[in-house]
Design a protein around this motif. Structure first.
Motif, PDB file in Angstrom:
ATOM      1  N   TYR A   1       0.746  -1.279  -0.024  1.00 28.32           N
ATOM      2  CA  TYR A   1      -0.005   0.005  -0.004  1.00 28.32           C
ATOM      3  C   TYR A   1       0.919   1.266  -0.398  1.00 28.32           C
ATOM      4  O   TYR A   1       1.761   1.090   1.093  1.00 28.32           O
ATOM      5  CB  TYR A   1      -0.930   0.278   1.457  1.00 28.32           C
ATOM      6  CG  TYR A   1      -2.139   0.921   1.222  1.00 28.32           C
ATOM      7  CD1 TYR A   1      -3.134   0.635   0.320  1.00 28.32           C
ATOM      8  CD2 TYR A   1      -2.077   2.266   1.982  1.00 28.32           C
ATOM      9  CE1 TYR A   1      -4.219   1.562   0.362  1.00 28.32           C
ATOM     10  CE2 TYR A   1      -3.341   3.020   1.628  1.00 28.32           C
ATOM     11  CZ  TYR A   1      -4.049   2.811   0.952  1.00 28.32           C
ATOM     12  OH  TYR A   1      -5.355   3.681   0.823  1.00 28.32           O
ATOM     13  N   CYS A   2       0.652   2.224  -0.964  1.00 26.28           N
ATOM     14  CA  CYS A   2       1.138   3.365  -0.830  1.00 26.28           C
ATOM     15  C   CYS A   2       0.453   4.384  -0.205  1.00 26.28           C
ATOM     16  O   CYS A   2      -0.725   4.859  -0.470  1.00 26.28           O
ATOM     17  CB  CYS A   2       1.457   4.005  -2.401  1.00 26.28           C
ATOM     18  SG  CYS A   2       2.142   5.754  -2.297  1.00 26.28           S
ATOM     19  N   LEU A   3       0.837   4.799   0.934  1.00 22.59           N
ATOM     20  CA  LEU A   3      -0.030   5.716   1.832  1.00 22.59           C
ATOM     21  C   LEU A   3      -0.114   7.032   1.215  1.00 22.59           C
ATOM     22  O   LEU A   3      -1.432   7.540   1.221  1.00 22.59           O
ATOM     23  CB  LEU A   3       0.541   5.802   3.204  1.00 22.59           C
ATOM     24  CG  LEU A   3      -0.248   6.641   4.305  1.00 22.59           C
ATOM     25  CD1 LEU A   3      -1.666   6.277   4.381  1.00 22.59           C
ATOM     26  CD2 LEU A   3       0.445   6.752   5.609  1.00 22.59           C
TER      27      LEU A   3
ATOM     28  N   PHE B   1      -3.388   0.459  -3.666  1.00 24.61           N
ATOM     29  CA  PHE B   1      -2.868  -0.971  -3.406  1.00 24.61           C
ATOM     30  C   PHE B   1      -1.992  -1.126  -4.505  1.00 24.61           C
ATOM     31  O   PHE B   1      -2.181  -1.106  -5.545  1.00 24.61           O
ATOM     32  CB  PHE B   1      -4.292  -1.680  -3.515  1.00 24.61           C
ATOM     33  CG  PHE B   1      -4.981  -1.648  -2.133  1.00 24.61           C
ATOM     34  CD1 PHE B   1      -4.715  -2.046  -1.055  1.00 24.61           C
ATOM     35  CD2 PHE B   1      -6.160  -0.752  -2.435  1.00 24.61           C
ATOM     36  CE1 PHE B   1      -5.503  -1.972   0.168  1.00 24.61           C
ATOM     37  CE2 PHE B   1      -7.057  -0.568  -1.238  1.00 24.61           C
ATOM     38  CZ  PHE B   1      -6.812  -1.298  -0.157  1.00 24.61           C
ATOM     39  N   TYR B   2      -1.062  -2.080  -4.153  1.00 27.04           N
ATOM     40  CA  TYR B   2       0.019  -2.478  -5.278  1.00 27.04           C
ATOM     41  C   TYR B   2       0.332  -3.949  -5.036  1.00 27.04           C
ATOM     42  O   TYR B   2       0.459  -4.300  -3.945  1.00 27.04           O
ATOM     43  CB  TYR B   2       1.145  -1.693  -5.376  1.00 27.04           C
ATOM     44  CG  TYR B   2       1.019  -0.537  -5.943  1.00 27.04           C
ATOM     45  CD1 TYR B   2       0.640  -0.032  -7.370  1.00 27.04           C
ATOM     46  CD2 TYR B   2       1.112   0.762  -5.162  1.00 27.04           C
ATOM     47  CE1 TYR B   2       0.372   1.123  -7.881  1.00 27.04           C
ATOM     48  CE2 TYR B   2       0.962   2.120  -5.687  1.00 27.04           C
ATOM     49  CZ  TYR B   2       0.739   2.128  -7.167  1.00 27.04           C
ATOM     50  OH  TYR B   2       0.525   3.226  -7.480  1.00 27.04           O
TER      51      TYR B   2
ATOM     52  N   GLY C   1      11.404  -3.051  -6.116  1.00 29.24           N
ATOM     53  CA  GLY C   1      11.164  -3.791  -5.130  1.00 29.24           C
ATOM     54  C   GLY C   1      10.329  -3.532  -3.965  1.00 29.24           C
ATOM     55  O   GLY C   1       9.401  -4.221  -3.296  1.00 29.24           O
ATOM     56  N   LYS C   2      10.295  -2.177  -3.534  1.00 26.59           N
ATOM     57  CA  LYS C   2       9.837  -1.683  -2.408  1.00 26.59           C
ATOM     58  C   LYS C   2       8.853  -0.234  -2.564  1.00 26.59           C
ATOM     59  O   LYS C   2       8.718   0.487  -1.384  1.00 26.59           O
ATOM     60  CB  LYS C   2      10.665  -1.741  -1.418  1.00 26.59           C
ATOM     61  CG  LYS C   2      11.899  -1.030  -1.465  1.00 26.59           C
ATOM     62  CD  LYS C   2      12.567  -0.981  -0.228  1.00 26.59           C
ATOM     63  CE  LYS C   2      13.893  -0.153  -0.156  1.00 26.59           C
ATOM     64  NZ  LYS C   2      14.563   0.655  -0.868  1.00 26.59           N
ATOM     65  N   CYS C   3       9.225   0.408  -3.964  1.00 27.90           N
ATOM     66  CA  CYS C   3       8.559   1.732  -3.926  1.00 27.90           C
ATOM     67  C   CYS C   3       7.423   1.574  -4.843  1.00 27.90           C
ATOM     68  O   CYS C   3       7.214   0.947  -5.828  1.00 27.90           O
ATOM     69  CB  CYS C   3       9.884   2.649  -4.382  1.00 27.90           C
ATOM     70  SG  CYS C   3      11.015   2.694  -3.358  1.00 27.90           S
ATOM     71  N   CYS C   4       6.641   2.728  -4.665  1.00 23.73           N
ATOM     72  CA  CYS C   4       5.397   3.163  -5.288  1.00 23.73           C
ATOM     73  C   CYS C   4       5.926   3.239  -6.963  1.00 23.73           C
ATOM     74  O   CYS C   4       6.776   4.274  -7.078  1.00 23.73           O
ATOM     75  CB  CYS C   4       4.952   4.218  -4.613  1.00 23.73           C
ATOM     76  SG  CYS C   4       3.419   4.892  -5.708  1.00 23.73           S
TER      77      CYS C   4
ATOM     78  N   VAL D   1       6.595   1.811   0.087  1.00 22.40           N
ATOM     79  CA  VAL D   1       5.207   1.227   0.370  1.00 22.40           C
ATOM     80  C   VAL D   1       5.273   0.261   1.392  1.00 22.40           C
ATOM     81  O   VAL D   1       6.359   0.164   1.966  1.00 22.40           O
ATOM     82  CB  VAL D   1       4.772   0.402  -0.861  1.00 22.40           C
ATOM     83  CG1 VAL D   1       4.397   1.274  -2.119  1.00 22.40           C
ATOM     84  CG2 VAL D   1       5.818  -0.777  -1.255  1.00 22.40           C
ATOM     85  N   GLN D   2       4.164   0.236   2.007  1.00 19.61           N
ATOM     86  CA  GLN D   2       4.181  -0.528   3.533  1.00 19.61           C
ATOM     87  C   GLN D   2       3.202  -1.838   3.137  1.00 19.61           C
ATOM     88  O   GLN D   2       2.354  -1.865   2.258  1.00 19.61           O
ATOM     89  CB  GLN D   2       3.415   0.207   4.465  1.00 19.61           C
ATOM     90  CG  GLN D   2       2.004   0.927   4.198  1.00 19.61           C
ATOM     91  CD  GLN D   2       1.649   1.752   5.386  1.00 19.61           C
ATOM     92  OE1 GLN D   2       0.685   1.348   5.998  1.00 19.61           O
ATOM     93  NE2 GLN D   2       2.241   2.911   5.443  1.00 19.61           N
TER      94      GLN D   2
END
Ligand code: MSP
Length: 520
Positions: free
Chosen positions: A127-129, A134-135, A143-146, A153-154
């Motif tokens: 989830y990108c706050l 949602f991704y 790997g971990k970014c919007c 992202v979380q």
């Protein structure tokens, strides 16, 4: 004559921060088109507002040590004031915390539940706050970014309600096919089509790990996913669910379907996949068009508050004035693609287009009218070959403006008006009223030249009113005319020869005093 409805919306803006150049950009573009549509005889309904729920807003409230409702109540007036400052002529302003919206949104989601389009499931994913999106793992950047904003992202896992978005794939593609105008511009249309053709996943439409949102009527432990909640504003604002049932009621209902949703390119998918699928599921007609503009870039980067490269609208309005602000963003950035903006280029456009071309034309011409005609609009005459070009450009301008505005080509619309403004300046140079004033024999010609130039100015002011509402009002006032912003038939009002002979012309102050770079 009946005025056709014209309903246009801007995105509703997050209240995690105050208005900035990006949100002002969408709003000004929307405003200019709505103003033009009013002038071309439409019954316009222009909606903007605020997206007040969701985790990001709740987090902003918390970071400021405030309760979310108190926070949104404190930020909302800042948007209202900013739009007032920018002369935004919205007919309504919706806040998603208003009962009219909450009631309508609940009626809407209940209808989807009743039609079998919602089911309970478990969400595990990213989830990108900041973007409230949602991704899946394979959509992430590095790997971990919007993939949209580049921020981290979380991982979230929740038991949620899901909307059967995947069931609408074919219907969406059929709709894009049958209505090529639905997604604009073309690049965005292609992007959305390939996204949908690549397969749609069902969408989680509720959250349980926080409470700042609209409770689901059938499962109040869940609050509505903020995008689901927000998109529905376009119909709740005009009476959907007003009586608690999933349908339109009330006097504004005739505005649906909207002619345009204006959005930024980052939120096109929400508006062209999720939103139409939601409407299909609820049995509501689809909006006619979604137009996505590009980003404003400063020094090649997306201008945003988090990147610290944002200048405030208020600071620019203070320096340049509101009309020049509106003018610059619509004149310098083609609507639909990314565009670089800078204070330097704003100064340049201000001085060249507004101070030199337009402001000087008005002051010079009105001074000459004072000097040679005692400030009274003189008698015109049948155009001579020397006048033909000017008269032709002026006569064609309302239609030329319409063609460009209908294509959302603000830049082109302003260029057409500037063609007349520049031509009028040249016309004055070529006709040299100061020489014509020297002898009595050329008096009728002097009168005709001044009449033609004044009439060209009147028409230029009229068609630029959607972008420069205050300047145009002032020019018309100095010509002894009423407010051009009130015109509802621009073709009749803009017909050549409309300037009454004998009216009094006021000189007035300089419309756009020159700005010197070193005055920073
Ligand atoms: N709340 C959502 C929209 C919900 S609509 C049902 C949202 N809000 S936002 O405040 O983040 O952004 C609103 C709009 O501002 C978007 O269309 C976005 O593209 C635009 N802009 C924000 N920064 C921008 C630029 N630098 N340039 C141009 N517009 C950009 O998204």
């Amino acid at each position: 004559m009946e005025r056709p409805p014209f309903y246009l919306t801007t995105p509703i803006y997050y209240v995690n921060s105050v208005p900035h150049l990006g949100t002002a950009y969408t709003t000004i573009a929307a405003d200019a088109l709505c103003r033009w549509r009013r002038m071309t005889g439409y019954d316009v309904h222009f909606l903007t507002g605020l997206d007040e729920h969701g985790q990001k807003v709740a987090q902003a409230a918390e970071q400021n040590g405030m309760d979310p409702q108190a926070w949104v109540d404190a930020i909302a007036p800042k948007f209202i004031e900013a739009w007032k400052m920018l002369d935004i002529s919205n007919d309504d302003f919706i806040r998603t915390t208003e009962p009219r919206h909450e009631r309508g949104a609940q009626a809407f989601i209940q209808a989807l539940k009743d039609s079998g389009d919602l089911y309970q499931g478990h969400y595990e994913g990213w989830y990108c706050l900041p973007d409230e999106t949602f991704y899946t793992a394979d959509q992430l950047a590095e790997g971990k970014c919007c993939p949209q904003c580049g921020r981290e992202v979380q991982f979230i896992q929740e038991d949620n309600w899901f909307f059967r978005l995947s069931a609408y794939e074919t219907r969406l593609l059929d709709h894009y096919d049958a209505h090529p105008e639905f997604i604009q511009p073309e690049t965005r249309r292609n992007e959305v089509i390939s996204f949908v053709a690549g397969g749609l996943k069902d969408l989680s439409v509720s959250r349980t790990t926080f409470t700042w949102g609209i409770p689901l009527p059938f499962d109040p432990e869940h609050v509505m996913y903020v995008w689901f909640d927000a998109l529905i504003n376009y119909i709740t604002a005009i009476g959907y669910g007003a009586d608690g049932t999933p349908s339109f009621s009330g006097p504004l209902a005739h505005y649906w379907p909207a002619q345009y949703h204006f959005v930024g390119k980052d939120i096109i998918r929400f508006h062209c996949t999720i939103w139409p699928a939601m409407l299909m599921a609820a049995g509501v007609a689809l909006p006619e068009r979604v137009f996505a503009h590009g980003f404003l870039l400063t020094k090649g980067e997306k201008m945003s508050k988090s990147k610290g490269n944002a200048v405030t609208p208020a600071s620019l309005v203070e320096r340049f004035g509101v009309d020049a602000y509106r003018y610059y963003f619509l004149r310098d950035v083609p609507f639909g693609v990314d565009g670089s903006i800078s204070v330097e280029s704003m100064v340049q456009h201000y001085n060249a287009d507004l101070a030199n071309d337009w402001g000087n034309l008005v002051s010079r011409l009105f001074n000459m009218t004072e000097k040679y005609c005692d400030g009274i609009v003189p008698q015109g005459a049948e155009p001579t070959p020397d006048d033909e070009d000017l008269v032709r450009i002026a006569r064609e301008l309302p239609e030329a403006t319409e063609a460009r505005m209908a294509a959302l080509d603000y830049q082109g619309a302003l260029e057409s008006a500037w063609e007349l403004i520049k031509r009028t300046n040249r016309y004055i140079e070529d006709s040299a009223p100061w020489n014509l004033a020297k002898v009595e024999e050329t008096r009728p010609r002097l009168d005709a030249v001044l009449y033609n130039a004044l009439e060209a100015v009147r028409i230029a002011a009229l068609v630029t009113a959607p972008v420069l509402p205050n300047t145009s009002r002032e020019v018309w006032k100095r010509l002894g005319l009423s407010d051009p912003n009130e015109v509802t038939d621009v073709y009749a009002a803009g017909a050549w020869g409309g300037l009454p002979v004998g009216s009094r012309v006021e000189k007035g102050e300089s419309l756009f005093p020159r700005i010197y770079e070193d005055a920073e």
